[in-house]
Design an enzyme around this catalytic site. Sequence first.
Site, mmCIF file in Angstrom:
data_model
loop_
_atom_site.group_PDB
_atom_site.id
_atom_site.type_symbol
_atom_site.label_atom_id
_atom_site.label_comp_id
_atom_site.label_asym_id
_atom_site.label_seq_id
_atom_site.Cartn_x
_atom_site.Cartn_y
_atom_site.Cartn_z
ATOM 1 N N SER A 482 0.809 -1.197 0.000
ATOM 2 C CA SER A 482 0.000 0.000 0.000
ATOM 3 C C SER A 482 0.853 1.262 0.000
ATOM 4 O O SER A 482 1.565 1.536 -0.953
ATOM 5 C CB SER A 482 -0.920 -0.067 1.227
ATOM 6 N N ASP A 493 11.208 5.088 -9.273
ATOM 7 C CA ASP A 493 10.948 5.781 -10.536
ATOM 8 C C ASP A 493 11.829 7.020 -10.699
ATOM 9 O O ASP A 493 12.267 7.339 -11.813
ATOM 10 C CB ASP A 493 9.470 6.173 -10.629
ATOM 11 N N LYS A 507 -0.664 -4.240 -3.324
ATOM 12 C CA LYS A 507 -1.946 -3.596 -3.026
ATOM 13 C C LYS A 507 -1.938 -2.186 -3.613
ATOM 14 O O LYS A 507 -1.300 -1.291 -3.083
ATOM 15 C CB LYS A 507 -2.200 -3.534 -1.522
#
Length: 716
Positions: A482, A493, A507
């Site tokens: 999460s 990224d 999730k």
Amino acid sequence: MFGIEINLMFIKNMFKKLYMMAILGASVACHATPGQPIKVAGSKNLEPDEQQAIVCKEVTEMITNYNYKKIKLNDSISTVIFNRYIKSLDENHNYFLASDLNDFDQYKTQLDDDLQNGELNHVFYIFNVYQKRYNERIKYSLDQLNKTYDFTQKDEFMFNREDQPWVSTVSDLNKFWDKRVKYDLLNLNLATPDLTKNKETLKKRYENLIIQSAKLNNQDVFQLFMDAFTESIDPHTNYFNQSNAAQFNIDMSKSLEGIGASLSSENEYVTIKTIVKGGPAERSKLLTVDDRIIGVAQGKNGEFQDIIGWRLDNAITLIRGPKGTTVRLKILPKGKTTTNPKIVELVREKIVLEDQLASKEIRTYNSNGKTVKIGIINVPGFYLDYKAYQAGDKNYRSISRDVKLIIDSLKAQKVDGIVMDLRQNGGGSLPEAIQLTGLFIKTGPVVQVRDVKNRIEQDDDDDPSIAWNGPLAVLVDRFSASASEIFAGAIQDYGRGLIVGTQTYGKGTVQSAIDLDKVIGNSFSRLLASVKGKSAPASTGTPTSFGQINLTIAKFYRISGSSTQHKGVIPDIKFPSAIPLDKYGEDTEPSALPFDMIARSSYTPVGNFAAVIPQLKTLHDTRMQTNVNYKNLLEDIADYKKRDAEKTVTLNEAELKKQHEEDDAKTLAHDNARRAALGLKPLIKGEPRTKDKDADFLKIEAGQILTDYIGLKPQS
């Protein structure tokens, strides 16, 4: 901003408490007028109440109309809910008879209509049959303790019956439970070879199970069924009754209002197990661990309520309360009799759960003769004391604020790099995931969120300040979920830090916590009238609480456009997973949303590890070839897979003893190999194992990988 991001681990572990029981008996076939409780003969029948019917209708309406998944209830979904409900009661097929399942079959495609109508009598009937079977089974087990047992026989106990058919007759189920009791007794006998004493121990254990069964109430049944319903739709949409909602919010804020003591139930007594440093209980110097609370009174003049034999959650509700209020406790000190209790008066305060907050340590490594200091920050959850934040408390606790302070202290201690340890971190506040990411980047997007209307919102870090711009690694495992995946994904990224560990949970959904008291309160009369089928409601009094629903309202995506749903975050440097990937993870949930992608955000990476990752992997792999702990971990994973495939265990004492001794010897050998690598003296058989800071070799290795990177960085 979309509400909160639900803590995965809290939800997965919270409801595994009193519900999983055992039962047997003859088939109970019974029918009643719709809307009337269906009685189970010879059983304490629990019944739903009007408030639960209202909550059932309201939650059903919210899920069908506002849940991200946009699912409509039908007979197919009803069957899924039915099967999940039965599994939650009797996953191992130990308790119900085949005739019970034949009887229940009439409700298999009825539950979708029941949910929409607030009809709960059918699911309560199923549970009442279950509880009847449970009590019969435990009583049968008690009777078996009078038998003479032969532990030299060649026999086996099938402990895993999940894939076995439901037993048809009582006599066949008795055969299973004969072996179950024998196995329980055999395990006690291996530890302490005193059969008479062990039978008495087992007798008390079984009697306590019956006592705990008698404490179950209609809220337990309702919670269990609502779990089956919500998780059939979406694994992260959940309904919490009042006590579970309170515990969820404590977990989110890492604080509560009370006396500063943790409690347990022991032999019908509510017993103090730990005392929070600096809390009211500790400062009073009147309470100690293992004291028993036998009565509770509110305020300075309230009457005492005797709580001996109470359920623990009910007792805790009485003892907790708003800060500044007074509670009086009738205490039976450890070892004292009930004839001489003492009265302790305490003023409740806000208690911060310090042991569940972010923490740090510094480890030193050697890199080409140079000492490298690595700060390791443990991030247990993305917590936020939202109540204090809303109230304008300048000192409210949150993970980003706590980590910022820790980073400042690590910088003062001149660390060369930082490892963020997110293992076992099931998530928490979505805004906090963004704030925490902002500590390591200047500005830019952190996460994208798509709502139920397919609108995409980008959430950015707008604060140009950076708390740490040095070398960074993020350590994750299968239970990093999460909000953890938002943070780890953004760091990856941006090329801001190395991700090491195992594939995360996967999730990629966002939940909003909805207080049903606020939703239902104004329309309570209308809903009650609807449930009763009357034009005007009867007087019902004020409900204690309707509870809370955490509703999936959106899906989040990495700024690269990829969802973490199902796939999670894939580390740059992978570790073997001690947590079975095929048993735990979003991709193991039948009702989980699928993986997909959206357009990439506009962002500029600040780094790129592509050139150094092969070198870092080579250095890591070389170390692991001679790392004793790594070798032990691989053996443990292999052993787990082997044991997990087993469904039976021997009931021959000599054979079982040999298995236990081999397991103990292997564990001791692992411990001593690790201790030898650390220069510690070996343990002897039976000597207690002590915890040491060097036991967590994966954390140490994460720091070593970052140290390797620091050594390679000037050349990269």
